[in-house]
Design an enzyme around this catalytic site. Structure first.
Site, PDB file in Angstrom:
ATOM      1  N   ARG A  21      -1.453  10.725  33.881  1.00 48.69           N
ATOM      2  CA  ARG A  21      -0.812  12.046  33.939  1.00 48.69           C
ATOM      3  C   ARG A  21      -1.262  12.822  35.176  1.00 48.69           C
ATOM      4  O   ARG A  21      -0.484  13.539  35.786  1.00 48.69           O
ATOM      5  CB  ARG A  21      -1.158  12.856  32.679  1.00 48.69           C
ATOM      6  CG  ARG A  21       0.038  12.938  31.720  1.00 48.69           C
ATOM      7  CD  ARG A  21      -0.301  13.688  30.461  1.00 48.69           C
ATOM      8  NE  ARG A  21      -0.721  12.762  29.429  1.00 48.69           N
ATOM      9  CZ  ARG A  21      -1.779  12.927  28.651  1.00 48.69           C
ATOM     10  NH1 ARG A  21      -2.561  13.971  28.776  1.00 48.69           N
ATOM     11  NH2 ARG A  21      -2.058  12.042  27.724  1.00 48.69           N
ATOM     12  N   CYS A  42     -11.298   3.561  12.092  1.00 52.32           N
ATOM     13  CA  CYS A  42     -11.806   4.442  11.031  1.00 52.32           C
ATOM     14  C   CYS A  42     -10.968   4.314   9.758  1.00 52.32           C
ATOM     15  O   CYS A  42     -11.431   4.621   8.661  1.00 52.32           O
ATOM     16  CB  CYS A  42     -11.804   5.891  11.505  1.00 52.32           C
ATOM     17  SG  CYS A  42     -12.455   6.066  13.175  1.00 52.32           S
ATOM     18  N   LYS A 363     -30.302  24.073  -2.513  1.00 51.68           N
ATOM     19  CA  LYS A 363     -29.278  23.584  -3.452  1.00 51.68           C
ATOM     20  C   LYS A 363     -28.579  24.816  -4.009  1.00 51.68           C
ATOM     21  O   LYS A 363     -29.241  25.724  -4.538  1.00 51.68           O
ATOM     22  CB  LYS A 363     -29.942  22.791  -4.577  1.00 51.68           C
ATOM     23  CG  LYS A 363     -28.955  22.312  -5.621  1.00 51.68           C
ATOM     24  CD  LYS A 363     -29.644  21.642  -6.797  1.00 51.68           C
ATOM     25  CE  LYS A 363     -28.627  21.334  -7.883  1.00 51.68           C
ATOM     26  NZ  LYS A 363     -29.247  20.891  -9.129  1.00 51.68           N
ATOM     27  N   TYR A 428     -14.772  34.105   2.798  1.00 47.34           N
ATOM     28  CA  TYR A 428     -15.028  34.069   1.356  1.00 47.34           C
ATOM     29  C   TYR A 428     -13.761  34.379   0.555  1.00 47.34           C
ATOM     30  O   TYR A 428     -13.033  35.318   0.860  1.00 47.34           O
ATOM     31  CB  TYR A 428     -16.108  35.101   0.963  1.00 47.34           C
ATOM     32  CG  TYR A 428     -16.070  35.423  -0.515  1.00 47.34           C
ATOM     33  CD1 TYR A 428     -16.425  34.457  -1.468  1.00 47.34           C
ATOM     34  CD2 TYR A 428     -15.615  36.669  -0.978  1.00 47.34           C
ATOM     35  CE1 TYR A 428     -16.341  34.711  -2.825  1.00 47.34           C
ATOM     36  CE2 TYR A 428     -15.535  36.935  -2.339  1.00 47.34           C
ATOM     37  CZ  TYR A 428     -15.889  35.958  -3.262  1.00 47.34           C
ATOM     38  OH  TYR A 428     -15.795  36.213  -4.592  1.00 47.34           O
TER      39      TYR A 428
HETATM   40  P1  FAD Z   1     -13.123  -0.248  20.466  1.00 45.36           P
HETATM   41  O1  FAD Z   1     -12.314   0.518  19.501  1.00 45.36           O
HETATM   42  O2  FAD Z   1     -14.067  -1.278  19.937  1.00 45.36           O
HETATM   43  O3  FAD Z   1     -12.149  -0.938  21.515  1.00 45.36           O
HETATM   44  C1  FAD Z   1     -12.620  -1.805  22.513  1.00 45.36           C
HETATM   45  C2  FAD Z   1     -11.524  -2.781  22.877  1.00 45.36           C
HETATM   46  O4  FAD Z   1     -11.955  -3.554  23.983  1.00 45.36           O
HETATM   47  C3  FAD Z   1     -11.222  -3.775  21.745  1.00 45.36           C
HETATM   48  O5  FAD Z   1      -9.851  -3.736  21.422  1.00 45.36           O
HETATM   49  C4  FAD Z   1     -11.607  -5.138  22.337  1.00 45.36           C
HETATM   50  O6  FAD Z   1     -10.744  -6.166  21.945  1.00 45.36           O
HETATM   51  C5  FAD Z   1     -11.484  -4.885  23.823  1.00 45.36           C
HETATM   52  N1  FAD Z   1     -12.360  -5.776  24.604  1.00 45.36           N
HETATM   53  C6  FAD Z   1     -13.678  -6.034  24.385  1.00 45.36           C
HETATM   54  N2  FAD Z   1     -14.150  -6.880  25.325  1.00 45.36           N
HETATM   55  C7  FAD Z   1     -13.115  -7.164  26.152  1.00 45.36           C
HETATM   56  C8  FAD Z   1     -12.984  -7.968  27.307  1.00 45.36           C
HETATM   57  N3  FAD Z   1     -14.032  -8.613  27.821  1.00 45.36           N
HETATM   58  N4  FAD Z   1     -11.770  -8.042  27.896  1.00 45.36           N
HETATM   59  C9  FAD Z   1     -10.692  -7.359  27.396  1.00 45.36           C
HETATM   60  N5  FAD Z   1     -10.780  -6.571  26.308  1.00 45.36           N
HETATM   61  C10 FAD Z   1     -11.968  -6.466  25.688  1.00 45.36           C
HETATM   62  N6  FAD Z   1     -15.841   6.657  14.091  1.00 45.36           N
HETATM   63  C11 FAD Z   1     -15.751   7.965  13.711  1.00 45.36           C
HETATM   64  O7  FAD Z   1     -15.937   8.855  14.547  1.00 45.36           O
HETATM   65  N7  FAD Z   1     -15.421   8.290  12.423  1.00 45.36           N
HETATM   66  C12 FAD Z   1     -15.188   7.356  11.461  1.00 45.36           C
HETATM   67  O8  FAD Z   1     -14.888   7.682  10.309  1.00 45.36           O
HETATM   68  C13 FAD Z   1     -15.300   5.975  11.830  1.00 45.36           C
HETATM   69  N8  FAD Z   1     -15.075   5.003  10.915  1.00 45.36           N
HETATM   70  C14 FAD Z   1     -15.159   3.695  11.304  1.00 45.36           C
HETATM   71  C15 FAD Z   1     -14.915   2.693  10.363  1.00 45.36           C
HETATM   72  C16 FAD Z   1     -14.982   1.362  10.722  1.00 45.36           C
HETATM   73  C17 FAD Z   1     -14.727   0.300   9.700  1.00 45.36           C
HETATM   74  C18 FAD Z   1     -15.282   1.004  12.059  1.00 45.36           C
HETATM   75  C19 FAD Z   1     -15.359  -0.439  12.476  1.00 45.36           C
HETATM   76  C20 FAD Z   1     -15.528   1.992  13.005  1.00 45.36           C
HETATM   77  C21 FAD Z   1     -15.469   3.345  12.646  1.00 45.36           C
HETATM   78  N9  FAD Z   1     -15.718   4.357  13.563  1.00 45.36           N
HETATM   79  C22 FAD Z   1     -15.637   5.678  13.184  1.00 45.36           C
HETATM   80  C23 FAD Z   1     -16.089   4.029  14.961  1.00 45.36           C
HETATM   81  C24 FAD Z   1     -14.880   4.008  15.868  1.00 45.36           C
HETATM   82  O9  FAD Z   1     -13.905   3.152  15.363  1.00 45.36           O
HETATM   83  C25 FAD Z   1     -15.314   3.569  17.250  1.00 45.36           C
HETATM   84  O10 FAD Z   1     -16.289   4.483  17.704  1.00 45.36           O
HETATM   85  C26 FAD Z   1     -14.164   3.525  18.252  1.00 45.36           C
HETATM   86  O11 FAD Z   1     -13.209   2.588  17.886  1.00 45.36           O
HETATM   87  C27 FAD Z   1     -14.702   3.185  19.633  1.00 45.36           C
HETATM   88  O12 FAD Z   1     -13.640   3.062  20.514  1.00 45.36           O
HETATM   89  P2  FAD Z   1     -13.797   2.212  21.843  1.00 45.36           P
HETATM   90  O13 FAD Z   1     -12.522   2.373  22.588  1.00 45.36           O
HETATM   91  O14 FAD Z   1     -15.065   2.543  22.520  1.00 45.36           O
HETATM   92  O15 FAD Z   1     -14.011   0.707  21.348  1.00 45.36           O
END
Ligand code: FAD
Length: 447
Positions: A21, A42, A363, A428
């Site tokens: 953008r 999440c 509490k 409140y």
């Molecule tokens: P990711 O979402 O892990 O994305 C990274 C991407 O990079 C992936 O798609 C992967 O395939 C790709 N990749 C990796 N290596 C390579 C490579 N060498 N070449 C090409 N591609 C690659 N956070 C909250 O704040 N609140 C919540 O309630 C919460 N609940 C969660 C519940 C679960 C079950 C999980 C697993 C996570 C949760 N999280 C939560 C954490 C949140 O999902 C992550 O913090 C967030 O997804 C991070 O985003 P990211 O883009 O850094 O990484």
């Protein structure tokens, strides 16, 4: 200007959207090794627990829409190497097997993290799962929905483990065991006063067993399939095991570059999202984040941070110089019928920081007695004993706990004192609070 982004989820796509953008002429290429971008992990536990049916609900925007909008996204492409001198990355096309190179002016590493597999024997047995990636969720739900799968064991009582317990309960499973190596659930994120509330809630649910200070040693398998687990304290039957013992950054392919990392592999970034190498930025679960209270780079992998620093990196890739103000580690969790939130530092962190601190634990009730649905609510504040500035807060309860934490996050950010919180004009009305809200009470009780 050519920008390459590795990883197309929260951090990577936030950066790509912002950079495109701001700098309409920049060439932006995103390499993503799976076939899905821009989705929210999440939602995984709630999908697995069948709180909703369509996994597409987790996808913010399908990859085709990004491509239609002109984004150059290469799915099923894994970046396997980097030459920082030549500003060149090596990529493997996971469909054709072809290996090729691409050059960048600026690079963003947004590769997230992977589930840690602890040293437990027979982890490769069928019926042992993790919950991290989209496909993990699809496979785990398929198994969990089966009638014959009734006894579930969850290893690790962090955020994901606790959410999986709720998922299994929601599916009506016969038994759910949560096994935790440490002495408390959510040991790193919450103090004992609040984890006591969570543990009482877990134990109050029939069919749910909580095991603390117990080490899983072995998956017991029969014909290659899990039938139980063995710990240092006993053996338990299991049809399915979920391992949720934390995550580690996906940065192994950068090890040889000399780029600065924390011992766990998180890329150290500055306030602009830049790593120790000038043209390389990072954000999200593969990187550190600056903590406003601790005043150091920490590893707190959360979607909230990945989105925010991702967007800031997008601005900076496009030539701006926007800093991130720092995290408070604010996070929330639903523990069956209890909700809990935390922000700032815990008491343990205050001890480690060596500061002169005090705490208060209250509490109280979430609302007036005459309006139906009144519940207990628990508040812990951590504050500087000299200046009385609020440093940390945790709240738990069955109603109205988590969103109160947001007010206290704002207070910590603004360096308000507990005395100011004691008199703060919180809203409140009988269904929501009492005239003196529990946060006012905690502020006033703080001596
Ligand atoms: P990711 O979402 O892990 O994305 C990274 C991407 O990079 C992936 O798609 C992967 O395939 C790709 N990749 C990796 N290596 C390579 C490579 N060498 N070449 C090409 N591609 C690659 N956070 C909250 O704040 N609140 C919540 O309630 C919460 N609940 C969660 C519940 C679960 C079950 C999980 C697993 C996570 C949760 N999280 C939560 C954490 C949140 O999902 C992550 O913090 C967030 O997804 C991070 O985003 P990211 O883009 O850094 O990484």
């Amino acid at each position: 200007m050519k920008i390459i982004i590795i990883g197309g989820v929260a951090a990577g796509m936030s950066a790509a959207a912002k950079a495109s953008r701001i700098d309409k002429n920049a060439e932006i290429v995103i390499y993503e090794k799976t076939e899905i971008v821009s989705w929210g992990a999440c939602g995984l536990p709630y999908y697995v627990g069948n709180f909703y049916e369509d996994p597409n609900n987790m996808i913010a925007r399908p990859v085709e829409k990004f491509i239609e909008a002109g984004m150059n996204i290469k799915i099923k492409h894994e970046v396997i190497g980097i030459d920082i001198e030549k500003k060149e990355i090596t990529i493997k096309n996971l469909v054709t097997g072809e290996i090729f190179k691409d050059n960048y002016d600026k690079l963003m590493v947004a590769t997230g993290a992977h589930a840690i597999m602890p040293p437990i024997k027979n982890l490769s047995a069928k019926g042992v799962y993790t919950l991290k990636d989209y496909t993990d969720g699809i496979i785990l739900k398929e198994e969990m929905m089966k009638e014959e799968i009734q006894d579930i064991i969850v290893v690790g009582a962090g955020y994901i483990g606790i959410e999986v317990v709720e998922a299994a309960k929601h599916l009506g499973k016969r038994s759910v065991r949560l096994i935790q190596l440490g002495e408390r659930v959510l040991l790193e994120s919450f103090d004992k006063e609040i984890t006591d509330v969570m543990e009482e809630e877990i134990r109050a649910h029939e069919g749910v067993e909580l095991h603390l200070e117990e080490a899983v040693q072995e998956i017991i398998e029969k014909d290659g399939k899990v039938v139980g687990i063995k710990t240092n304290k006993g053996e338990y039957k299991a049809d399915l095991v979920v391992i949720s013992t934390g995550v580690r950054p996906n940065t192994a392919f950068l090890k040889e570059t000399g780029i600065e990392m924390l011992p766990n592999g998180a890329l150290v970034i500055d306030e602009f999202g830049k790593t120790s190498i000038d043209s390389i930025y990072s954000a999200g679960d593969c990187a550190t984040v600056y903590h406003r209270v601790r005043k150091e780079n920490v590893y707190i992998p959360l979607a909230t941070t990945a989105n925010k620093i991702g967007r800031i990196v997008g601005e900076n890739l496009a030539g701006k110089n926007t800093p991130f103000a720092g995290t408070l580690g604010s996070a929330a969790i639903k523990v069956l019928d209890v909700e809990a939130g935390r922000t700032g530092i815990t008491e343990n962190e205050a001890i480690k920081m060596g500061i002169n601190y005090k705490t208060v634990f209250v509490k109280d009730k979430n609302q007036t007695n005459y309006y139906p649905g009144r519940e207990d609510i628990f508040v812990k504040l951590i504050y500087n004993a000299d200046t009385r500035v609020l440093l940390g807060a945790q709240i738990a309860g069955k109603k109205g706990a988590v969103l109160r934490v947001d007010s206290l996050a704002t207070a910590i950010y603004s360096e308000l004192t507990v005395d100011e919180i004691g008199m703060m004009d919180f809203c409140y009305a009988p269904p929501f609070a009492r005239t003196w809200d529990v946060m006012n009470v905690a502020g006033n009780v703080a001596k």
